[in-house]
Write an enzyme that holds these catalytic residues in place. Structure first.
Site, PDB file in Angstrom:
ATOM      1  N   ASP A  13       7.970  -1.272 -11.187  1.00  0.00           N
ATOM      2  CA  ASP A  13       7.708  -1.323  -9.743  1.00  0.00           C
ATOM      3  C   ASP A  13       6.223  -1.198  -9.404  1.00  0.00           C
ATOM      4  O   ASP A  13       5.819  -0.357  -8.589  1.00  0.00           O
ATOM      5  CB  ASP A  13       8.474  -0.207  -9.017  1.00  0.00           C
ATOM      6  CG  ASP A  13       9.929  -0.128  -9.409  1.00  0.00           C
ATOM      7  OD1 ASP A  13      10.521  -1.190  -9.685  1.00  0.00           O
ATOM      8  OD2 ASP A  13      10.488   0.979  -9.443  1.00  0.00           O
ATOM      9  N   GLU A 186      14.681  -5.783  -1.507  1.00  0.00           N
ATOM     10  CA  GLU A 186      14.027  -4.479  -1.608  1.00  0.00           C
ATOM     11  C   GLU A 186      12.573  -4.683  -2.026  1.00  0.00           C
ATOM     12  O   GLU A 186      12.096  -5.808  -2.143  1.00  0.00           O
ATOM     13  CB  GLU A 186      14.761  -3.602  -2.631  1.00  0.00           C
ATOM     14  CG  GLU A 186      14.877  -4.220  -4.007  1.00  0.00           C
ATOM     15  CD  GLU A 186      15.769  -3.444  -4.954  1.00  0.00           C
ATOM     16  OE1 GLU A 186      15.909  -2.226  -4.783  1.00  0.00           O
ATOM     17  OE2 GLU A 186      16.337  -4.073  -5.888  1.00  0.00           O
TER      18      GLU A 186
END
Length: 541
Positions: A13, A186
């Protein structure tokens, strides 16, 4: 040349930002302490690990949280002469709910000190802070819908942040985009360029369907974003034989010379001919790592990966990048030798949920002393220090002195994924023989088998050297009674898939970390027996 992945081992991420001539990446750490992993580089090739920004329990309280909770998808940005960091503390992982709090801290310098946190909201996860060119600031985030009959991923919402009052303005909240038909939208990041707001988002979930999608709008009005023609920006779903998989969930950055690069998560799975045993494409024992791809903008103003949607292993580095020689000082050197002379743990070491403290042990003067606490399944009181697996082939070894007096006292070397998937080689006491014993135990998705192998230690032996050998698909545990000159194998051929996201997800749903190798001391009898570790070595093969 940029060789992907640029950050080896569990570094998912990525939030990617440039300040002056230096690039920074912030990565998720989930339940591992310290929170948020930071690296810096001047050429996008050589990366240096920095001090983590979350070093105090006043900034995040992860004690007792479930595995794969904690810090999800931090966002690092720079504006108004300082660094801004948005991060989460996810307290519920599986089930209908994803309880968690989003926080904001700031620092004038990347090395800190970082401020005490401002609590923002609990709406959803993967929050990022967008600084518009008019000075206004917005929190952009995935929104979680727990209601039966509703899709859990309820689009990307935006809420204005008041930097004077240090709070969000709830009346400004609106949904920007609901994603494509791929769903599971997301990881949002906004970029403003040439009059457009570009929204970069992950879709498809965390496994092999993962991708990065792009949409844009002339405004930040609700549901005004249009999807990029030929979307997605990047995916490896259609390239199952490519060594890089799962690319997506990242951020784009412009160099000082006007070139563009996109950093995202990636995995390097190994597999057995598509491994039909468990119906998966492969086993990502290194977790999700970080890759960088070069981006160009097409004639219609849309971003495109230069080499196509699958990306490349080797990527041209920026034209303005300085020449930097390879060195063991940089990430991915493949070697660690810790003699524990410093009174502080080195940056490569991590603990679970809480910082290293006197309750856990002490370090310095050539040794690491761990004070026996709970088992390796414990979420509250655990004496474990560990480092990431950064290669599919490595050796790790350490010397141990330990004097257990009952079978509840154990200390040794562990390969660890989370509280219900780990194994270790450890010294303990066998009350039937009255002798100390070396054992291997395996906790496989909470199926505990011990001893998987064992050997009685000779009388008068006060120190044993322990080693694990990881070789992609399998791993072994060895021991030496002469300091490492002669090795004996206690067990080999253990299945390394146990330390992959895919293996855990097959039984438990989404989990997001990767393999660690570490040193642990357990005393479930409650007498806090101590173990002394010296001369740790990690060497990639």
């Amino acid at each position: 040349m940029i060789i992907n992945p640029v950050l080896h081992g569990f570094n998912p991420d990525p939030s990617f930002v440039r300040v002056g001539d230096t690039y920074y990446i912030a990565n998720s750490t989930f339940e591992w302490w310290p929170g948020v992993r930071l690296h810096q580089s001047q050429d996008l090739v050589h990366w240096t690990l920095l001090n983590s920004p979350l070093t105090r329990t006043s900034q995040i309280n992860m004690r007792g949280i479930p595995s794969s909770g904690g810090v999800w998808a931090p966002d690092l940005s720079y504006a108004d002469g300082k660094f801004w960091l948005v991060y989460s503390n996810i307290e519920v992982v599986n089930g209908a709910f994803k309880d968690g709090i989003n926080y904001l801290i700031t620092a004038d310098d990347i090395n800190g000190p970082w401020s005490e946190p401002i609590e923002l909201d609990r709406t959803g996860f993967d929050a990022s802070l967008f600084h518009d060119d008019d000075g206004r600031k917005y929190l952009v985030q995935q929104t979680w819908d727990f209601r039966p009959g509703h899709h859990a991923f309820d689009g990307i919402t935006l809420t204005e942040y008041d930097p004077v009052e240090h709070k969000l303005l709830p009346s400004t909240r609106r949904t920007l985009w609901r994603g494509t038909d791929v769903k599971i939208v997301e990881g949002p990041h906004l970029l403003k360029k040439d009059g457009y707001y570009y929204l970069f988002c992950a879709e498809g979930g965390t496994q092999y369907e993962h991708q990065e999608s792009v949409a844009r709008s002339k405004s930040l009005d609700a549901l005004s974003f249009e999807v990029m023609p030929g979307n997605p920006l990047i995916t490896n779903f259609d390239t199952p034989d490519f060594p890089l998989q799962k690319q997506g969930h990242g951020q784009i950055v412009e160099t000082a010379e006007g070139e563009w690069y996109y950093a995202s998560l990636v995995s390097r799975p190994w597999w057995h001919d598509w491994d039909t045993r468990h119906g998966v494409r492969g086993w990502s024992t290194l977790g999700r790592e970080t890759s960088i791809q070069k981006v160009e903008w097409d004639s219609e103003g849309w971003p495109r990966i230069v080499s196509g949607q699958a990306g490349q292993v080797e990527v041209e580095q920026p034209k303005d990048a300085p020449h930097i020689a390879d060195s063991e000082e940089f990430e991915n050197s493949g070697y660690q030798h810790d003699t524990f002379t410093s009174p502080q743990l080195g940056k490569d070491w991590n603990t679970l949920r809480v910082p290293f403290s006197e309750k856990m042990g002490r370090v310095g003067d050539g040794k690491l002393v761990l004070r026996g606490q709970g088992s390796l399944a414990n979420l509250f009181n655990l004496s474990l220090v560990a480092r990431r697996w950064q290669s599919q082939n490595f050796d790790a070894e350490v010397s141990l002195e330990f004097d257990p007096t009952n079978y509840m006292q154990m200390a040794g070397l562990t390969n660890y994924y989370n509280d219900f998937s780990w194994s270790w080689i450890f010294v303990t006491f066998n009350e039937k023989t009255g002798k100390q014993e070396l054992q291997v135990a395996v906790n496989d998705r909470n199926g505990y088998s011990a001893p998987a192998a064992s050997v009685e230690l000779p009388e008068g032996v006060h120190s044993v050297r322990l080693r694990t050998r990881v070789r992609t698909q399998t791993y072994a545990y060895d021991y030496s009674l002469d300091g490492g000159s002669t090795w004996n194998t206690l067990v080999e051929g253990l299945d390394a898939a146990q330390f992959s996201d895919e293996y855990i997800a097959a039984s438990y749903g989404g989990f997001f970390t990767g393999g660690f190798v570490g040193l642990a001391c357990c005393d479930v009898s409650g007498f806090y027996q101590e173990a002394t570790f010296t001369d740790f070595r990690y060497q990639e093969r």
